[in-house]
Design a protein around this motif. Structure first.
Motif, short mmCIF file in Angstrom:
data_model
loop_
_atom_site.label_atom_id
_atom_site.label_comp_id
_atom_site.label_asym_id
_atom_site.label_seq_id
_atom_site.Cartn_x
_atom_site.Cartn_y
_atom_site.Cartn_z
N GLU A 103 0.70 -1.07 0.02
CA GLU A 103 0.08 -0.01 -0.12
C GLU A 103 0.79 1.47 -0.01
N THR A 107 -1.47 5.56 2.89
CA THR A 107 -2.14 4.82 3.59
C THR A 107 -1.39 4.12 4.93
N GLN A 110 -1.76 6.63 7.55
CA GLN A 110 -3.05 6.83 8.10
C GLN A 110 -3.30 5.64 8.91
N SER A 186 -12.78 -2.58 1.00
CA SER A 186 -11.43 -2.53 0.83
C SER A 186 -10.79 -1.66 2.00
N GLU A 188 -9.37 1.26 2.05
CA GLU A 188 -9.69 2.53 1.86
C GLU A 188 -11.16 2.77 2.51
N GLN A 189 -12.00 1.93 2.12
CA GLN A 189 -13.40 2.15 2.87
C GLN A 189 -13.26 2.01 4.47
N ALA A 192 -12.00 4.90 5.58
CA ALA A 192 -12.70 6.09 5.47
C ALA A 192 -14.01 6.13 6.64
N ALA A 202 -10.07 13.99 1.36
CA ALA A 202 -10.10 13.54 0.15
C ALA A 202 -10.74 14.41 -0.94
N ARG A 243 -15.58 1.58 -6.35
CA ARG A 243 -14.59 0.49 -5.81
C ARG A 243 -14.01 0.09 -7.15
N ASN A 285 -10.49 6.61 -5.97
CA ASN A 285 -11.60 5.37 -5.30
C ASN A 285 -12.45 6.15 -4.44
N LEU A 286 -13.45 5.31 -3.81
CA LEU A 286 -14.58 5.73 -2.99
C LEU A 286 -15.33 6.96 -3.42
#
Length: 524
Positions: A103, A107, A110, A186, A188-189, A192, A202, A243, A285-286
């Motif tokens: 990644e 990320t 984060q 994911s 990321e999801q 978030a 974002a 996605r 994304n997202l």
């Protein structure tokens, strides 16, 4: 437990481990515990940086933790992580052992910066192709941040927990003992959802994005192909998607992708994303598109749910489709409480129970065949007077002793007790009589509906909601093109969607060079 070939492969992977790790098991006298112990002993024997010990210090048996020696990693598997979860196990071993994840640095930072105490529990099934993404994402978070703990639980082995928590769909995620999410997510999801302020950051970043030459909306096979073909022309290309992979992520076996005899949806989706990343494509994304605004200044604008707006000289719409719902009372109320759409994912949770499959096409009949090997009774319900599946599938279906086929039957209502499905009603279209069936699960397999509601009033749609396109993929709005399952192009197939995506990217480029030849002719 592991054959010689696999052991040799794993030895190569485990050479990447830089920090010693310890496998600590909690077992009982059952057969699965014996299998797990054999697996862990085999793994420990493949690297001098891996040790195994049995402590029986956890209530869940069989289970084991992966500990970083001298560290504070909270990562546990409850069950035997084989099938789709074997890769999750190998990745967890590598990541706890210090091998750097793939990644982005942003990320990873984060994850490390997350503040608070997070105990995640994920219920999975070994046949679920959606579960590894969630398991691997949470394992990575646990490997990087000591404030994050994760237990991945095989629902088929821990039926008492599944019943107590009324888990009827996988993956099901709990956070600190409370329901957190269901279905594929994911990394990321997940971030978030728990990292307050991530969405705002974002959106702020996107607001500063320069206009694109080609903006692709949707990250499925059509969108990925379009982005690659556009980027190869040397023009500024972006792709915005909820996605990456789209509906392909929910596809199990793919056996008609020419030159590839067999693959699986998640594997293909990952390959698509990696291929796009090989080019200068800005991936967003997202992002959920909410409105298309044709411009009079040569730019089309896409408004996003985050509040940001993207602009582009040309836009390619490849928003795909989603599972079609029955639209009957009780369906929405009991979704993931007995109403399901993925038999491969959720089937093991209904072991020994009674289920119905709605739909007599290939997908419905294949689902009924798969489920018949797990559940006590399958009732297949088809609206038409006959099944529409291939003859070979119908023959297999009718050979199964625990399958009942009902044709000319219209499902009218899903019944539940407030917490789970207990039955359904259907109307016999020949007699007009209404019948009720007692059951615990309903698997809906009645096709797809295009993701185009947000485009109503912006461009021409067919009566079925598909984007109307011509032979070049052009829509009714100049400079806006479309490809894939969201369009009127016939035959919704992965390989066709890819071809359509490539075609409309070339059409978009042709449009651009005719509009602004001075800027773009050199890229041809």
């Amino acid at each position: 437990m592991l054959d010689a070939t696999l052991k040799t492969q794993l030895q190569g992977y485990f050479a990447r481990i830089t920090q010693p790790i310890e496998l600590v098991s909690s077992l009982d006298d059952g057969a699965k515990s014996q299998e797990l112990q054999s697996l862990l002993q085999d793994i420990a024997g493949l690297s001098d940086k891996i040790t195994y010990v049995r402590r029986d210090d956890d209530a869940r048996t069989p289970s084991f933790t992966i500990n970083r020696v001298g560290g504070d990693v909270g990562l546990r598997f409850a069950g035997l992580p084989m099938g789709h979860e074997f890769n999750s196990l190998i990745l967890a071993l590598l990541q706890v052992g210090g091998h750097p994840p793939k990644e982005s640095a942003e990320t990873l930072e984060q994850i490390r910066a997350l503040d608070g105490e997070f105990l995640f529990e994920t219920y999975f099934s070994l046949s679920c192709q959606n579960c590894p993404d969630v398991v691997q994402a949470l394992n990575l978070m646990a490997a990087l941040n000591p404030r994050v703990k994760h237990v991945a639980i095989d629902g088929a082995l821990f039926q008492a927990e599944v019943e107590a928590r009324q888990v009827m769909a996988v993956p099901s995620i709990y956070l600190n003992g409370q329901p957190f999410a269901q279905g594929r997510m994911s990394l990321e999801q997940i971030l978030a959802k728990i990292d307050t302020g991530a969405a705002e950051r974002a959106a702020a970043k996107l607001k500063d994005a320069a206009p694109f030459d080609v903006l692709v909306v949707g990250g499925g096979p059509a969108g990925a192909a379009a982005a690659i073909y556009a980027a190869r022309k040397g023009i500024r290309t972006g792709i915005a998607a909820e996605r990456f992979g789209g509906q392909v992520l929910d596809t199990m076996a793919i056996e008609n992708f020419i030159s590839v005899p067999h693959t699986e949806g998640p594997k293909l989706a990952a390959a698509l994303e990696q291929h796009v990343k090989d080019y200068a494509v800005e991936i967003m994304n997202l992002q959920t598109a909410t409105k298309l605004v044709p411009g009079t200044d040569g730019f089309t604008r896409i408004e996003l749910a985050s509040g940001a707006t993207l602009s582009a000289r040309t836009v390619i719409l490849s928003t795909g489709a989603r599972w079609r719902q029955m639209g009957v009372p009780g369906e929405a109320e009991y979704r993931n409480k007995g109403v399901a759409y993925c038999p491969h994912c959720d089937g093991p949770l209904f072991k020994g129970k009674r289920v119905a499959v709605i739909g007599g096409g290939n997908s419905g009949v294949e689902a009924a065949i798969d489920l018949a090997g797990i559940v006590a009774q399958v009732t297949l319900i088809e609206f038409d007077g006959k099944l529409r599946a291939d003859a070979v599938l119908q023959a297999k279906l009718r050979s199964l002793p625990n399958v009942t086929v009902l044709t000319s039957a219209q499902t009218t209502e899903v019944h539940g007790d407030g917490s789970r499905v207990v039955g359904l009603s259907y109307k016999d279209r020949a007699t007009g009589e209404t019948q009720r069936i007692a059951l615990e699960g309903i698997f809906v397999q009645i096709g797809l509906v295009p993701n185009t509601e947000w485009l109503k009033g912006s461009l021409a749609l067919s009566p079925r909601g598909e984007i109307e396109v011509d032979a070049h993929g052009r829509t009714s709005v100049p400079g806006v093109f479309a490809a894939g399952d969201a369009t009127t192009a016939p035959y919704k197939q992965i390989i066709i969607a890819m071809g359509e995506g490539a075609k409309v990217a070339l059409s978009a480029f042709d449009h651009l060079i005719r509009q602004v030849p001075a800027d773009l002719a050199k890229a041809a």
